[in-house]
Design a protein around this motif. Structure first.
Motif, PDB file in Angstrom:
ATOM      1  N   ARG A   1      -7.445  41.869  37.699  1.00 11.70           N
ATOM      2  CA  ARG A   1      -6.451  42.624  38.553  1.00 11.70           C
ATOM      3  C   ARG A   1      -5.457  41.631  39.190  1.00 11.70           C
ATOM      4  NH1 ARG A   1      -5.793  47.155  39.414  1.00 11.70           N
ATOM      5  NH2 ARG A   1      -5.652  47.125  41.871  1.00 11.70           N
ATOM      6  N   ALA A   2      -5.513  40.569  39.292  1.00 11.93           N
ATOM      7  CA  ALA A   2      -4.263  39.760  39.812  1.00 11.93           C
ATOM      8  C   ALA A   2      -3.405  39.696  38.765  1.00 11.93           C
ATOM      9  CB  ALA A   2      -4.676  38.181  39.947  1.00 11.93           C
TER      10      ALA A   2
ATOM     11  N   GLU B   1      -2.850  42.483  36.563  1.00  7.71           N
ATOM     12  CA  GLU B   1      -2.354  43.542  36.347  1.00  7.71           C
ATOM     13  C   GLU B   1      -1.443  44.162  37.778  1.00  7.71           C
ATOM     14  OE1 GLU B   1      -6.212  45.560  34.109  1.00  7.71           O
ATOM     15  OE2 GLU B   1      -6.032  45.687  36.211  1.00  7.71           O
ATOM     16  N   THR B   2      -1.827  43.287  38.728  1.00  6.04           N
ATOM     17  CA  THR B   2      -1.067  43.947  39.881  1.00  6.04           C
ATOM     18  C   THR B   2       0.337  43.184  40.305  1.00  6.04           C
ATOM     19  OG1 THR B   2      -2.391  42.691  41.321  1.00  6.04           O
ATOM     20  CG2 THR B   2      -3.252  44.963  41.140  1.00  6.04           C
ATOM     21  N   LEU B   3       0.452  41.788  39.693  1.00  4.81           N
ATOM     22  CA  LEU B   3       1.441  41.151  40.125  1.00  4.81           C
ATOM     23  C   LEU B   3       2.739  41.730  39.955  1.00  4.81           C
ATOM     24  CD1 LEU B   3       2.241  38.018  40.720  1.00  4.81           C
ATOM     25  CD2 LEU B   3       2.434  37.603  38.362  1.00  4.81           C
ATOM     26  N   THR B   4       3.623  41.645  40.926  1.00  9.54           N
ATOM     27  CA  THR B   4       4.990  42.458  40.752  1.00  9.54           C
ATOM     28  C   THR B   4       6.011  41.365  41.240  1.00  9.54           C
ATOM     29  OG1 THR B   4       5.031  43.268  42.880  1.00  9.54           O
ATOM     30  CG2 THR B   4       4.044  44.514  41.270  1.00  9.54           C
TER      31      THR B   4
ATOM     32  N   ALA C   1       6.432  41.338  45.157  1.00 14.04           N
ATOM     33  CA  ALA C   1       5.367  40.795  45.757  1.00 14.04           C
ATOM     34  C   ALA C   1       5.525  39.406  45.802  1.00 14.04           C
ATOM     35  CB  ALA C   1       4.169  41.087  45.231  1.00 14.04           C
TER      36      ALA C   1
ATOM     37  N   LEU D   1      -8.456  38.643  44.405  1.00 20.65           N
ATOM     38  CA  LEU D   1      -8.702  39.908  43.273  1.00 20.65           C
ATOM     39  C   LEU D   1      -9.078  39.109  42.069  1.00 20.65           C
ATOM     40  CD1 LEU D   1      -5.134  41.314  43.527  1.00 20.65           C
ATOM     41  CD2 LEU D   1      -7.289  42.368  44.359  1.00 20.65           C
TER      42      LEU D   1
ATOM     43  N   ARG E   1      -3.682  37.367  30.326  1.00 20.80           N
ATOM     44  CA  ARG E   1      -4.514  38.678  30.176  1.00 20.80           C
ATOM     45  C   ARG E   1      -5.074  38.671  28.925  1.00 20.80           C
ATOM     46  NH1 ARG E   1      -2.111  44.053  31.280  1.00 20.80           N
ATOM     47  NH2 ARG E   1      -0.507  43.128  32.537  1.00 20.80           N
TER      48      ARG E   1
ATOM     49  N   GLU F   1       4.900  38.276  30.795  1.00 26.66           N
ATOM     50  CA  GLU F   1       4.877  38.609  32.467  1.00 26.66           C
ATOM     51  C   GLU F   1       5.823  37.614  32.806  1.00 26.66           C
ATOM     52  OE1 GLU F   1       2.181  38.180  30.858  1.00 26.66           O
ATOM     53  OE2 GLU F   1       0.689  39.919  31.411  1.00 26.66           O
TER      54      GLU F   1
ATOM     55  N   THR G   1      -1.029  36.714  44.746  1.00 27.96           N
ATOM     56  CA  THR G   1      -2.310  37.485  44.807  1.00 27.96           C
ATOM     57  C   THR G   1      -3.492  36.784  45.417  1.00 27.96           C
ATOM     58  OG1 THR G   1      -2.897  36.962  42.607  1.00 27.96           O
ATOM     59  CG2 THR G   1      -1.258  39.088  43.023  1.00 27.96           C
TER      60      THR G   1
ATOM     61  N   TYR H   1      -1.620  33.395  41.255  1.00 31.08           N
ATOM     62  CA  TYR H   1      -3.492  33.845  41.651  1.00 31.08           C
ATOM     63  C   TYR H   1      -3.973  32.789  42.356  1.00 31.08           C
ATOM     64  CZ  TYR H   1      -3.897  31.391  37.067  1.00 31.08           C
ATOM     65  OH  TYR H   1      -3.748  30.354  36.128  1.00 31.08           O
TER      66      TYR H   1
END
Lengths: 327, 327
Positions: B164-165, B167-170, B173, B160, A163, B214, B157, B258
C-alpha cells in the motif's frame, strides 16, 4: 580486474601496499601496462610483475604486485568507459574461475564491473553473480550475502523495484535462500548451528494482518518450513527492531525480504567494510560492496577498505571450506 | 498516562528519579493511587503528590512527582488490559491538550497507548496523532518525525503495508510532508536553512528506471517542487547509502518514502533514545518511540531513556518555538 575505467585498479594497488597488514596473497588478472601507468599517475611505488600463474605469483607477492596478463583491446583512461575493453573484463572473470576450479587459487575476488558498458559489449548476463553461476555449471541458484564484522544480511529479492519485490516474494524463495545461507554459514563461516533471523515484509511484520497479509501468508510459513527442516530460524520479525546491537547478538544472519531492508542497516552500520559474498557456488567468491565509482578513478581518493575486507573474508571462507572438506 | 497496563507508569517513575540530570519539570496526568501502588511494587521511593495544575506542580517537582488526578474506572494491573479504563486514557490526553492550548504547559509528551484496547473502548481514531490533530482543530495534516541525536527521519507514508505504501505514494504527499518538516526544523529545531535529503523509493533510487519508474515519476518531481519553493532538498537518493555518518552530516532530516526506510536506520543507530515528534500541530508534542510493552510493565526492566529523550526534546522545541514567536 573489473571495469578498467573504474576504481578497481586504484584500490588493488592501494591494498597491495598494505599487504603487511595480514592481507592474504592474491594474483591480479589485469593488464600490467595499465597498472604501471595508473601507479605512476597515483604517485605510488608499486612494482608490477607479470606472472604465468598463482604459484609464481606467490613467490613475488611480498616484493611486487603479481599480475597474470589480460590484454586490453584499447588503452584505458580512468573514468572513461570503452565497450571495446568489455571482452577483456569478461576474460579476466573466466580466467579467475578456471583457476579456482582447478584448485590453483582458494577463492575468486571480483572488482566492480560496469553492467551497462558490458551489455554494450554484448555481455548477456544481468551481472557478475549470474555470470559466475553460469560458469559454475548453470544449475546453481546463487545467493547474495552482505557481510561486515557486525552484521550479515541475505536479501531474498535483490535488484527489483520495491513494487516487484513485494509482488514476486514467495515462501519457496525465502526457504531456498535461507537454506543456502544456513549451509554456507556452516561450511564457510565455521558456525555449526547457524541462527537465522527472518525479517517480516511489512512494518511491525504486519501486526497480525493490520498492515498487510504477506507476513502471515508468505513469510511465516517459510519460517515454519525452515524449522521443520531443522534450521534454527525465528520470524517474521519487525524489521525496524532487529538490527540494533542487542538484537544482532541473537542471530548469525538476517534473511531480508528486499534489497534496502538488507542494505540500509548494513551500510548504515559499516559503510566502508561491507563485503558482497556469493553463496551457493561451488567455489568461494567475494567482492567489494561498492560500484565502479568512475568519478573517483585515478584520483587517489578511492577507499580500499572494502576490497581488503573482501580479500580477508574470501581467504577465511576458503580455509574453512577446505577444512570442512578434509574432515 | 498512556495505557495504564503498559510501561508508561514505570518509565515515568524512573524518569522522575533521574530529574536531577537536567530533566525539564513535568506534570503527570494519571491516577495517583495506581502510581503509589506501582512505585511500591517496583521498590522505588517516589513521593506522589496530587496537584491542581502545572503551576502547583512546578513547586513540588524537586521533592515529589506531581500528578493531576485522572481517576481510573477500575484498578489497573501491569500487563492486564482493561477497556473500562479507556475513557481515563482519553481524558488524560484531552486534559494535556487543554493545558498546552491554554499556555499553562510548554508541550505535551504522551506515554504509549494500546490502540486495540482503546478501540474496544469506543475510541474512533487510528492513533494518538490523529486524535491530537482532531483536538487541535482537525484541519491539520500531522507529520511524524523520529529523532535521535544522530539522525532525524520523516516518513511520508507510515502505518501501511509495504504494498500500500508503494501504491499510495504521491508527489503531493512528499511535498506536503517535506514542507511541514522544513518549517518545523526552522521554528522548533533552530535550523535557519534546513537541508532535506529525499530518499528514493526503489533500490539505488531506481537506477534511471531500471528498477522502477516511481523515482522518476513521483519522487524527482517532488524534489523539484521543493527546490522551486526555496527549500534546500536533494534527491531522490539511493536509500542504502544515505544513513552512514558521513552522509548524515549533509542533511538535517531525511524524508523517507515508507515506514521501515525511516525506522530501520533510526533504530539501528540508536535503539533506546529515539523520540517520536508530531510536526504540524499548533503545539509541541513528543512521545517515546516504543509501545506499551505489556510484558515488561511492573517488572522494573522497562527503559526510561526514550521518555527522558522525549521530555528533553519537547522542552527544547517549546523553548525555540516560544523564542521564534517572540522574535
Amino acid at each position: 580486474m573489473g571495469e578498467p575505467a573504474g576504481i578497481g585498479g586504484d584500490i588493488t594497488l592501494k591494498a597491495w601496499r598494505r599487504r603487511r597488514e595480514g592481507l592474504p596473497p592474491f594474483v591480479l588478472l589485469d593488464d600490467p601496462d595499465r597498472l604501471r601507468t595508473l601507479a605512476a599517475r597515483l604517485g605510488v611505488r608499486v612494482p608490477v610483475v607479470a606472472v604465468e600463474g598463482p604459484e609464481e605469483a606467490l613467490r613475488h607477492f611480498a616484493e611486487a604486485l603479481p599480475v597474470i596478463p589480460i590484454a586490453l583491446a584499447a588503452p584505458s583512461s580512468p573514468g572513461v568507459l570503452n565497450p571495446a575493453n568489455g571482452p577483456a573484463v569478461i576474460a579476466a572473470i573466466e580466467a579467475a574461475v578456471r583457476l579456482v576450479q582447478a584448485g590453483r587459487v582458494g577463492a575468486v575476488v571480483t572488482n566492480p564491473i560496469h553492467k551497462r558498458c558490458l551489455h554494450e559489449a554484448g555481455f548477456a548476463f544481468p551481472g557478475h553473480t549470474e555470470f559466475l553461476a553460469a560458469l559454475a555449471g548453470g544449475v546453481i541458484r546463487p545467493v547474495m550475502m552482505l557481510a561486515c564484522p557486525e552484521l550479515r544480511v541475505v536479501p531474498v529479492t535483490i535488484h527489483l523495484s520495491l513494487r516487484r519485490a513485494v509482488e514476486t516474494l514467495t515462501t519457496a524463495a525465502i526457504v531456498e535462500t535461507a537454506t543456502i545461507a544456513a549451509q554456507a554459514l556452516k561450511s564457510d563461516f565455521g558456525i555449526p548451528r547457524p541462527r537465522l533471523a527472518v525479517a517480516g515484509l511489512n512494518p511491525h511484520a504486519g501486526e497480525g494482518g493490520a498492515m498487510g497479509e504477506e507476513d502471515i501468508e508468505i513469510v511465516a510459513p517459510a519460517v515454519g518450513a525452515l524449522k521443520q527442516a531443522g534450521i534454527e530460524a525465528v520470524g517474521p520479525l519487525a524489521p525496524d527492531t532487529m538490527f540494533h546491537p542487542k538484537a544482532r547478538a541473537r542471530y548469525d544472519a538476517a534473511i531480508c525480504m528486499y534489497h534496502d531492508q538488507a542494505l540500509i542497516p548494513l551500510k548504515t552500520i559499516d559503510f566502508e567494510r561491507g563485503v558482497n559474498v556469493t553463496l551457493g557456488l561451488p567455489f568461494v567468491r567475494s567482492s567489494p560492496d561498492h560500484g565502479t565509482a568512475l568519478d573517483l578513478a585515478g584520483s587517489g581518493r578511492a577507499n580500499e577498505a572494502s576490497l581488503m575486507a573482501a580479500l580477508h573474508l574470501a581467504a577465511e571462507m576458503a580455509a574453512r571450506r577446505a577444512a570442512a572438506r578434509a574432515a
